[in-house]
Design a protein around this motif. Structure first.
Motif, PDB file in Angstrom:
ATOM      1  N   ARG A  45      51.076 -29.990  96.645  1.00  0.00           N
ATOM      2  CA  ARG A  45      50.382 -28.927  95.291  1.00  0.00           C
ATOM      3  C   ARG A  45      51.855 -30.043  93.846  1.00  0.00           C
ATOM      4  N   ASP A  46      51.392 -30.041  92.676  1.00  0.00           N
ATOM      5  CA  ASP A  46      52.222 -30.431  91.392  1.00  0.00           C
ATOM      6  C   ASP A  46      52.289 -29.399  90.640  1.00  0.00           C
ATOM      7  N   PHE A  47      53.743 -28.997  89.580  1.00  0.00           N
ATOM      8  CA  PHE A  47      54.218 -28.238  88.992  1.00  0.00           C
ATOM      9  C   PHE A  47      52.751 -28.573  87.666  1.00  0.00           C
ATOM     10  N   VAL A  48      52.981 -27.629  87.229  1.00  0.00           N
ATOM     11  CA  VAL A  48      52.126 -27.536  85.951  1.00  0.00           C
ATOM     12  C   VAL A  48      52.800 -27.229  84.178  1.00  0.00           C
ATOM     13  N   ALA A  49      52.745 -26.064  84.996  1.00  0.00           N
ATOM     14  CA  ALA A  49      53.122 -25.234  83.528  1.00  0.00           C
ATOM     15  C   ALA A  49      53.567 -24.032  84.157  1.00  0.00           C
ATOM     16  N   THR A  50      54.655 -23.237  83.250  1.00  0.00           N
ATOM     17  CA  THR A  50      54.840 -21.999  84.147  1.00  0.00           C
ATOM     18  C   THR A  50      55.773 -21.323  83.055  1.00  0.00           C
TER      19      THR A  50
END
Length: 124
Positions: A45-50
């Motif tokens: 699972r990869d980070f996209v935006a926050t």
């Protein structure tokens, strides 16, 4: 307790756009930082935006900068991910998540609540 429900996924051609929504329930949901992550088959699972709780601060992964925008409407308890110029490599299940980290975090382990995910498929 915060419950999250994503929507807006689907099938789109390369170069197209989609807008994902994440509806949050719970009295204090607007006090959480929110994030979008994605997971392709066989991958982590990869980070996209926050985005921070107020919406004033955002951070995106390099792979989506200039193409994806995260925003939130606290009056509607909803977080959005506008995805433009989609590529086949953006194909994944997209998850929204809520975190108490301040002002936000790009690490999945810092998110306490997760939605069920919505499938995004980009055809070439």
């Amino acid at each position: 307790q915060v419950q999250l429900a994503e929507s807006g996924g689907g099938l789109v051609q390369a170069g197209g756009s989609l807008r994902l929504s994440c509806a949050a329930s719970g009295r204090t949901s607007s006090t959480y930082a929110m994030g979008w992550f994605r997971q392709a088959p066989g991958k982590e699972r990869d980070f996209v935006a926050t985005i921070s709780s107020s919406g004033g601060l955002t951070y995106r992964a390099d792979s989506v900068k200039g193409r994806f925008t995260i925003s939130r409407d606290n009056a509607k308890n909803t977080v959005y991910l506008q995805m433009n110029s989609l590529k086949p490599e953006d194909t994944a299940v997209y998850y929204c998540a809520a975190s108490r980290s301040l002002p936000y975090s790009d690490r999945a382990v810092r998110y306490e609540y997760w939605g069920q995910g919505t499938q995004v498929t980009v055809s070439s």
